[in-house]
Write an enzyme that holds these catalytic residues in place. Structure first.
Site, PDB file in Angstrom:
ATOM      1  N   CYS A  89      33.402  65.195   8.029  1.00 14.11           N
ATOM      2  CA  CYS A  89      34.820  64.846   8.078  1.00 14.11           C
ATOM      3  C   CYS A  89      35.755  65.564   8.870  1.00 14.11           C
ATOM      4  O   CYS A  89      36.765  64.893   9.296  1.00 14.11           O
ATOM      5  CB  CYS A  89      35.275  64.356   6.598  1.00 14.11           C
ATOM      6  N   HIS A 348      39.174  56.068   6.832  1.00  9.82           N
ATOM      7  CA  HIS A 348      38.785  57.405   7.418  1.00  9.82           C
ATOM      8  C   HIS A 348      37.555  57.051   8.187  1.00  9.82           C
ATOM      9  O   HIS A 348      36.520  56.950   7.744  1.00  9.82           O
ATOM     10  CB  HIS A 348      38.411  57.903   5.918  1.00  9.82           C
ATOM     11  N   CYS A 378      38.750  67.865   3.431  1.00  8.34           N
ATOM     12  CA  CYS A 378      37.400  68.073   2.690  1.00  8.34           C
ATOM     13  C   CYS A 378      35.881  67.564   3.747  1.00  8.34           C
ATOM     14  O   CYS A 378      36.306  66.650   4.379  1.00  8.34           O
ATOM     15  CB  CYS A 378      37.281  67.619   1.355  1.00  8.34           C
TER      16      CYS A 378
END
Length: 392
Positions: A89, A348, A378
């Site tokens: 990510c 996201h 994260c």
């Protein structure tokens, strides 16, 4: 050592799975952002020395070095190279770090860093699912299995661990999710995203244009209520997280143009921000999503700063327990966190989220007349990047 400056930052509005960006090949979508960065900065396209793009699911339409493919789909000349980064990510946030390191070293003067992810066209987990289906094995090696016997690495499990460890109940998660939508609604309605969003034409299934532009993040629920969020079923029986308190699946691309003093002088423009600090840290891969907490503490120490010195924070809302626990661990001000909403409302798009958040952060600092911003997120495998920028 030279400084690194962000002179342009842009992103697409998020698209829902199967939504308004579903008609775009990811390389072409990234190319739209690349072209926007060039146009907004006024840089000679041939002066861009590299394009570094984050992408998590590098398979199918995002395979074979999607960064180079995006360059070839853009208005940049063939002389501009490209390379793709996977730090899960945090991929495009790491792309920004690599770009900044390149211009600070003097090896390059102007680099585009960004990311792209079409979660419609390349669904999440595809890089694991396709080889498994073909009998080609998985990513966990025998040595990893010996070190972590019986462990199935899972972000969903990690989110539940954080909620339990920090005493965050489901009601707190639901209320946080509602606030994310409320802030995103307010930002969208007041034009807070206008300077960062690249209008993208909505394409039909055959690739033809519709004439309609996508400019509003598709994930924002303008009718969101606490009752509606609270009524969403739990992801795991006996757990606390739901789809409503997790980031939305999203299509999108984002990017920033990073230059040093030579590049800044050549452009003759005022930078949006200066890179003040950048670091990355590994942490427990089982709880996985907790890494931003110690990573931020370490970053602030290395930068000689306190959390009170930071005016705005962007902490990726992969799951609501992450930013809530981050606030507690840092003793940070909730009013400064994700002031325009986060991934729960805005989506996201995995590899694109790092520079997506940075685009939002630098423009929010400018609109609010603030000085320092901090971004962290994260990452799968238990890692976290931290970037501190100073608005100029």
């Amino acid at each position: 050592m030279a400084e690194a400056y962000i002179v342009a930052a842009a992103r697409t509005a998020g698209g829902r799975r199967g939504g308004k960006l579903a008609g775009w090949h990811p390389a072409d979508l990234a190319a739209q952002v690349i072209d926007a960065l060039v146009a907004r900065s006024g840089i000679d396209p041939a002066a861009v020395e590299d394009v570094i793009l984050g992408c998590v699911s590098q398979v199918g339409e995002q395979a074979t070095n999607v960064a180079r493919n995006a360059v070839l789909a853009s208005k940049l000349p063939e002389s501009v190279p490209g390379t793709s980064v996977d730090r899960q990510c945090g991929s495009s946030q790491q792309a920004l770090h690599f770009a900044a390191q390149a211009v600070m070293s003097g090896a390059m003067d102007a680099v585009i860093a960004g990311g792209v992810e079409s979660m419609t066209r390349v669904p999440m987990f595809t890089p694991n699912a396709l080889p498994a289906k073909a009998g080609l094995g998985g990513y966990m090696s025998p040595a990893m299995k010996r070190r972590y016997p019986g462990v199935e690495f899972s972000q969903f499990a990690g989110a539940e661990m954080i909620a339990k460890n920090y005493g965050i109940d489901k009601d707190a998660l639901d209320r946080y999710a509602l606030e994310s939508h409320r802030r995103a609604m307010a930002a969208s309605r007041t034009g807070a995203f206008d300077d960062e969003i690249v209008p993208i034409e909505i394409l039909q299934a055959d690739g033809s244009g519709t004439g309609e532009l996508h400019t509003v993040d598709e994930g924002i629920r303008f009718d969101a209520t606490l009752e509606g969020i609270a009524g969403v079923k739990l992801i795991a029986e006996g757990g606390r997280c739901t789809a409503a308190t997790a980031s939305q699946i999203c299509d999108g691309a984002s990017g920033v143009l990073v230059v040093n003093e030579r590049g800044l002088k050549a452009l003759g423009v005022k930078p949006l921000a200066r890179i003040h600090h950048m670091s990355v840290m590994g942490h427990d891969p089982v709880i996985m999503l907790e890494a931003p907490l110690p990573a931020t503490l370490r970053a602030l120490k290395k930068a000689g700063m306190r959390i009170q010195d930071i005016d705005l924070y962007e902490v990726n809302e992969a799951f609501a327990p992450v930013p809530i626990a981050w606030l507690e661990a840092l003793d940070a001000d909730p009013a400064r966190l994700n002031v325009n909403g986060g991934a729960i409302a805005l989506g996201h798009p995995l590899g694109a989220s790092g520079t997506k958040l940075m685009a939002t952060l630098v423009h929010a600092l400018g609109r609010r007349g603030k000085r320092y911003g901090l971004q962290t997120m994260c990452e799968g495998g238990g890692m976290a990047n931290v970037t501190i920028v100073e608005r100029l």
